[in-house]
Write a protein that holds these residues in place. Structure first.
Motif, mmCIF file in Angstrom:
data_model
loop_
_atom_site.group_PDB
_atom_site.id
_atom_site.type_symbol
_atom_site.label_atom_id
_atom_site.label_comp_id
_atom_site.label_asym_id
_atom_site.label_seq_id
_atom_site.Cartn_x
_atom_site.Cartn_y
_atom_site.Cartn_z
ATOM 1 N N MET A 84 0.810 -1.145 -0.091
ATOM 2 C CA MET A 84 -0.017 -0.102 -0.081
ATOM 3 C C MET A 84 0.922 1.164 -0.176
ATOM 4 N N SER A 85 0.745 2.117 -0.907
ATOM 5 C CA SER A 85 1.674 3.149 -1.222
ATOM 6 C C SER A 85 0.976 4.339 0.101
ATOM 7 N N ALA A 86 1.998 5.254 -0.004
ATOM 8 C CA ALA A 86 1.471 6.439 0.908
ATOM 9 C C ALA A 86 0.339 7.164 0.752
ATOM 10 N N THR A 87 -0.102 7.410 -0.421
ATOM 11 C CA THR A 87 -1.350 7.896 -1.193
ATOM 12 C C THR A 87 -2.428 7.039 -0.807
ATOM 13 N N ASP A 88 -2.372 5.797 -0.832
ATOM 14 C CA ASP A 88 -3.386 4.990 -0.619
ATOM 15 C C ASP A 88 -3.583 4.881 0.925
ATOM 16 N N ASP A 89 -2.682 5.011 1.721
ATOM 17 C CA ASP A 89 -2.711 4.854 3.313
ATOM 18 C C ASP A 89 -3.343 6.212 3.510
ATOM 19 N N THR A 90 -2.914 7.296 2.888
ATOM 20 C CA THR A 90 -3.743 8.760 3.173
ATOM 21 C C THR A 90 -5.222 8.593 2.876
ATOM 22 N N GLU A 91 -5.519 8.051 1.630
ATOM 23 C CA GLU A 91 -6.977 8.055 1.402
ATOM 24 C C GLU A 91 -7.537 7.300 2.070
ATOM 25 N N ALA A 92 -6.855 5.879 2.658
ATOM 26 C CA ALA A 92 -7.878 5.072 3.562
ATOM 27 C C ALA A 92 -8.003 5.821 4.820
ATOM 28 N N ARG A 93 -7.064 6.435 5.444
ATOM 29 C CA ARG A 93 -7.044 7.226 6.711
ATOM 30 C C ARG A 93 -8.149 8.335 6.425
ATOM 31 N N PHE A 94 -8.225 9.014 5.492
ATOM 32 C CA PHE A 94 -9.296 9.981 4.975
ATOM 33 C C PHE A 94 -10.685 9.496 4.963
ATOM 34 N N ARG A 95 -10.833 8.375 4.227
ATOM 35 C CA ARG A 95 -12.108 7.623 4.362
ATOM 36 C C ARG A 95 -12.648 7.298 5.624
ATOM 37 N N ALA A 96 -11.698 6.863 6.618
ATOM 38 C CA ALA A 96 -12.007 6.396 7.767
ATOM 39 C C ALA A 96 -12.620 7.477 8.799
ATOM 40 N N ILE A 97 -12.181 8.791 8.590
ATOM 41 C CA ILE A 97 -12.251 9.753 9.311
ATOM 42 C C ILE A 97 -13.851 10.181 8.752
ATOM 43 N N VAL A 98 -13.804 10.229 7.506
ATOM 44 C CA VAL A 98 -15.353 10.805 6.715
ATOM 45 C C VAL A 98 -16.368 9.778 7.381
ATOM 46 N N ASP A 99 -15.980 8.362 7.223
ATOM 47 C CA ASP A 99 -16.937 7.667 7.493
ATOM 48 C C ASP A 99 -17.340 7.539 9.115
ATOM 49 N N ALA A 100 -16.282 7.906 10.101
ATOM 50 C CA ALA A 100 -16.616 7.906 11.394
ATOM 51 C C ALA A 100 -17.726 9.101 11.574
ATOM 52 N N GLU A 101 -17.353 10.284 10.916
ATOM 53 C CA GLU A 101 -18.232 11.441 11.032
ATOM 54 C C GLU A 101 -19.398 11.211 10.489
ATOM 55 N N PHE A 102 -19.564 10.817 9.332
ATOM 56 C CA PHE A 102 -20.754 10.711 8.621
ATOM 57 C C PHE A 102 -21.504 9.432 8.031
ATOM 58 N N GLY A 103 -20.874 8.350 8.775
ATOM 59 C CA GLY A 103 -21.149 6.932 8.477
ATOM 60 C C GLY A 103 -20.588 6.697 7.258
ATOM 61 N N PRO A 104 -20.975 5.210 6.911
ATOM 62 C CA PRO A 104 -20.366 4.723 5.720
ATOM 63 C C PRO A 104 -20.747 5.403 4.302
ATOM 64 N N GLN A 105 -20.080 5.798 3.789
ATOM 65 C CA GLN A 105 -20.115 6.513 2.196
ATOM 66 C C GLN A 105 -20.214 5.670 1.125
ATOM 67 N N PRO A 106 -21.415 5.892 0.164
ATOM 68 C CA PRO A 106 -21.368 5.149 -0.947
ATOM 69 C C PRO A 106 -20.053 5.275 -1.985
ATOM 70 N N GLY A 107 -19.886 4.481 -2.715
ATOM 71 C CA GLY A 107 -18.784 4.536 -3.792
ATOM 72 C C GLY A 107 -17.525 3.961 -3.417
ATOM 73 N N GLY A 108 -17.248 3.296 -2.359
ATOM 74 C CA GLY A 108 -15.933 2.800 -1.943
ATOM 75 C C GLY A 108 -16.216 1.896 -0.864
ATOM 76 N N PRO A 109 -15.007 0.977 -0.824
ATOM 77 C CA PRO A 109 -15.207 0.015 0.394
ATOM 78 C C PRO A 109 -14.917 0.583 1.592
ATOM 79 N N ALA A 110 -15.285 -0.103 2.492
ATOM 80 C CA ALA A 110 -14.976 0.507 3.763
ATOM 81 C C ALA A 110 -13.744 0.260 4.299
ATOM 82 N N PRO A 111 -12.941 1.290 4.918
ATOM 83 C CA PRO A 111 -11.467 0.984 4.965
ATOM 84 C C PRO A 111 -11.260 0.035 6.146
ATOM 85 N N SER A 112 -10.135 -0.436 6.379
ATOM 86 C CA SER A 112 -9.877 -1.509 7.648
ATOM 87 C C SER A 112 -9.359 -0.534 8.432
ATOM 88 N N THR A 113 -10.066 -0.564 9.764
ATOM 89 C CA THR A 113 -9.345 0.273 10.806
ATOM 90 C C THR A 113 -8.031 -0.409 11.753
#
Length: 152
Positions: free
Chosen positions: A1-30
């Protein structure tokens, strides 16, 4: 996993934690991923991205939003209330207006070359007295507001 993918996964986790799971992508592993035990070729290769599928996320459409918007009262146009009629100035306000007008006229005369001489001192005094009278004669209380609007 590259740094960009890791950053995107962390961002997705923050967004999912704040607003709930978002459609359009897999839920990241915490769970944190340990890259030291994975082979170098797997750690360096970016994870394959899921192809965007039509209908997997809600796209915003300004046209649809404007069509769905309904005005509050479509049959009743806004009619502003009639302002109170202006009253003729009286007493202290009239005196302060005259004193400050005298000062302005004297200074305009001085600017345009009229001989004002000793009137300059009188004009400064008249302006200061008129300003003090105007400030002292301001109303101490306000009328109660009929709504939450501003009152001058």
């Amino acid at each position: 996993m590259s740094a960009t993918d890791d950053t995107e996964a962390r961002f997705r986790a923050i967004v999912d934690a704040e607003f709930g799971p978002q459609p359009g992508g897999p839920a990241p592993s915490t769970e944190p991923r340990d890259l030291s035990s994975t082979p170098a070729s797997e750690a360096a290769a970016p994870a394959p991205r899921e192809a965007a599928r039509p209908g997997t996320r809600d796209d915003f459409s300004m046209t649809a939003a404007m069509d769905a918007a309904v005005p509050d009262d479509p049959d009743e146009p806004f009619v502003p209330p009639r302002p109170r009629p202006a009253e003729m100035p009286k007493g202290p306000f009239l005196a302060s207006s005259l004193l400050m007008s005298f000062a302005v006229l004297v200074f305009l005369g001085a600017i345009f070359g009229a001989e004002v001489g000793p009137l300059v001192g009188w004009a400064v005094g008249a302006f200061l007295i008129g300003l003090v009278v105007a400030l002292v004669s301001l109303p101490k209380d306000r009328e109660p507001l009929e709504n939450d609007g501003a009152q001058v």
